[in-house]
Design an enzyme around this catalytic site. Sequence first.
Site, PDB file in Angstrom:
ATOM      1  NE  ARG A   1       3.839  -7.773  10.888  1.00  0.00           N
ATOM      2  CZ  ARG A   1       3.230  -7.365   9.726  1.00  0.00           C
ATOM      3  NH1 ARG A   1       2.077  -7.642   9.100  1.00  0.00           N
ATOM      4  NH2 ARG A   1       3.392  -6.059   9.116  1.00  0.00           N
TER       5      ARG A   1
ATOM      6  CD  GLU B   1      -2.968   1.093   2.570  1.00  0.00           C
ATOM      7  OE1 GLU B   1      -2.736   0.183   3.300  1.00  0.00           O
ATOM      8  OE2 GLU B   1      -3.602   2.025   2.652  1.00  0.00           O
TER       9      GLU B   1
ATOM     10  CE  LYS C   1       3.111   0.201   4.612  1.00  0.00           C
ATOM     11  NZ  LYS C   1       2.434   0.118   3.602  1.00  0.00           N
TER      12      LYS C   1
HETATM   13  P1  ATP Z   1       2.800  -2.106   7.916  1.00  0.00           P
HETATM   14  O1  ATP Z   1       2.095  -2.859   8.946  1.00  0.00           O
HETATM   15  O2  ATP Z   1       4.199  -2.210   8.182  1.00  0.00           O
HETATM   16  O3  ATP Z   1       2.160  -0.897   7.343  1.00  0.00           O
HETATM   17  P2  ATP Z   1       1.776  -3.633   5.802  1.00  0.00           P
HETATM   18  O4  ATP Z   1       1.327  -4.982   5.935  1.00  0.00           O
HETATM   19  O5  ATP Z   1       0.486  -2.597   6.139  1.00  0.00           O
HETATM   20  O6  ATP Z   1       2.742  -3.207   6.524  1.00  0.00           O
HETATM   21  P3  ATP Z   1       1.629  -3.470   3.031  1.00  0.00           P
HETATM   22  O7  ATP Z   1       2.087  -2.253   2.363  1.00  0.00           O
HETATM   23  O8  ATP Z   1       0.144  -3.628   3.183  1.00  0.00           O
HETATM   24  O9  ATP Z   1       2.218  -3.149   4.306  1.00  0.00           O
HETATM   25  O10 ATP Z   1       2.449  -4.714   2.747  1.00  0.00           O
HETATM   26  C1  ATP Z   1       3.015  -5.280   1.717  1.00  0.00           C
HETATM   27  C2  ATP Z   1       3.204  -6.612   1.570  1.00  0.00           C
HETATM   28  O11 ATP Z   1       4.309  -6.728   2.559  1.00  0.00           O
HETATM   29  C3  ATP Z   1       2.140  -7.506   2.238  1.00  0.00           C
HETATM   30  O12 ATP Z   1       2.114  -8.609   1.691  1.00  0.00           O
HETATM   31  C4  ATP Z   1       2.703  -7.803   3.573  1.00  0.00           C
HETATM   32  O13 ATP Z   1       2.010  -8.753   4.024  1.00  0.00           O
HETATM   33  C5  ATP Z   1       4.112  -7.620   3.514  1.00  0.00           C
HETATM   34  N1  ATP Z   1       4.497  -7.326   4.770  1.00  0.00           N
HETATM   35  C6  ATP Z   1       4.522  -6.136   5.356  1.00  0.00           C
HETATM   36  N2  ATP Z   1       5.257  -6.174   6.626  1.00  0.00           N
HETATM   37  C7  ATP Z   1       5.993  -7.349   6.707  1.00  0.00           C
HETATM   38  C8  ATP Z   1       6.683  -8.135   7.623  1.00  0.00           C
HETATM   39  N3  ATP Z   1       7.186  -7.214   8.666  1.00  0.00           N
HETATM   40  N4  ATP Z   1       7.280  -9.055   7.304  1.00  0.00           N
HETATM   41  C9  ATP Z   1       7.065  -9.691   6.130  1.00  0.00           C
HETATM   42  N5  ATP Z   1       6.121  -9.279   5.133  1.00  0.00           N
HETATM   43  C10 ATP Z   1       5.647  -8.048   5.368  1.00  0.00           C
HETATM   44 MG    MG Z   2      -1.430  -2.566   4.916  1.00  0.00          MG
END
Ligand code: ATP
Ligand code: MG
Length: 553
Positions: free
Chosen positions: A257, A33, A267
């Site tokens: 994760r 995102e 983020k």
């Molecule tokens: P955050 O919680 O840090 O904002 P998010 O999951 O909302 O992370 P996205 O931009 O939605 O961030 O994530 C893009 C991809 O990266 C998704 O497939 C998510 O599952 C993966 N991802 C995000 N954080 C991690 C992590 N700590 N370890 C492994 N994969 C991750």
């Molecule tokens: Mg997200």
Amino acid sequence: MSEEKSLNFIEEIVEADLAAGKYPSITTRFPPEPNGYLHIGHAKSICLNFGLAKKYGGKTNLRFDDTNPVTEDTEYVESIKNDVKWLGFEWAAELYASDYFEQLYAFAMQLVEKGLAYVDDSTSEEIAAQKGTPTQSGTRNKYADRTVAENVQLFADMKSGKYADGEKVLRVKIDMASPNMLLRDPIIYRIKHAHHHRTGDKWCVYPMYDFAHGQSDSIEKITHSICTLEFVPHRPLYDWCIDQLGTFPSKQYEFARLNMTYTVMSKRKLLQLVNENMVNGWDDPRMSTISGMRRRGYPAASIREFCDRIGIAKRDNLIDVGLLEFCVREELNKIALRRMVVFDPLKVVITNYDKVEEILTSENNPEDEHGGVREIPFSKELYIERDDFMEVPAKKYFRLAPGQMVRLKSAYIIKCDDVVKDADGNITEVHCSYIPESRSGADTSGINVKGTLHWVSAQHAINAEIRLYDRLFNVEDVANAEGDFKSYINPNSLQIVHNAFAEPQLAKDEHQQPFQFLRKGYFVLDRDTNTNQLVFNRTVTLKDAWAKEVKKS
Ligand code: ATP
Ligand code: MG
């Protein structure tokens, strides 16, 4: 290394699917995102998704999951593309969920027409109250009884802008008694009169994550849609939408994760650090962001190696940041050019040196047989580190002390004869004599010394600012520490050495080139460097305090 390693559980699934002829080839996606910069957790997901496609001859899409207009921005889109490329991966296509808005709306309308979705006028509080609890069924309200014709009209009116934010939502009709709360008539569309970074003001209804994500996967014919464990309970909804619409049968798989010690990785939290000026922007070298790590001097290869070593787990865990630093050191040791920089200078006068100067040479990298040498000027006045001298040496102190000898790296053996002090008794310089026959590479002196010091020639030295970074937080598990995570910020996470003295070669070296400053650590030139001032970031210290824990198994 990967040849000998056993398959992870996702590779096992992929191999079984390919063997069964389920798909001719695989397609994965990385779906960020664009609401922030990528962090090391994303790197894990990138390495996994792109790595699978690479290994099995498939492809990976970069899909921006931009269905929430409020938090997203093109600055983030650019940074994400930059980071994925820098990590060494190429996407098959650059795609945007927002490009599917028309199609997604049509899919939702199909569900309405099939009597599987209804427009609900309840407030979000009412909807929450009617949802029940995990042990108690929810209840359907009167809006669930609306006719298909009514719902078709209302959903179209939602799209055309007839209603204000929050006035109505579109829900799918699944099961208000399901033990899985996410199946209790989840919302799939909401009204948001907001400007979108790509579609502008065209839309005022936006799809919810669960609906948009699965259907975007289907549109792109993603075979293996990999996400993190918190999406396990979302999988039935993912499958339900695909089943009801008869779209491409993408399948979701979940892995743990990445969580790492002494840092945060959400983020939302990283954005707080930036907005509240607790760090200097998203690419502050202390951040867990990929751009921060790049600026700090972490090689992309070391991040890939780290992601490979931690493997793919099915249970959440907390990875030691020491393992990442270990991978960084391993890589830098192979590629970093050796240089000498004195952080806290003490002047050494070589009293018996009567030449103006001479040019010595020193290896660029003893680990690299093609690394070559560089020139280093030697002269009568030098700087060494202040703590490489002790007027009254401790036991087993093999560095410089009155009457003691040391070798100056790639130069001569010197002996301390005298100490000069100011009126307050502070040592201002030390006087030494050198052994002319002891020149490195041509040493006929027969003298053996235990200590070797780094040094720079005073008249040739160039001034440098050195930024020393430490962990940004002072507790291991920041995300689970009590109270506000910002209260655990390490106040000493950045220390600046303003007047270090660097060997002159460093003024000619290139940006992005990693260095090992002898006995000091690994460093990289920072972009704050200008024509008057070199600025270096310490990437990582030399010593591997974690060596025991992370030895290759
Ligand atoms: P955050 O919680 O840090 O904002 P998010 O999951 O909302 O992370 P996205 O931009 O939605 O961030 O994530 C893009 C991809 O990266 C998704 O497939 C998510 O599952 C993966 N991802 C995000 N954080 C991690 C992590 N700590 N370890 C492994 N994969 C991750
Ligand atoms: Mg997200």
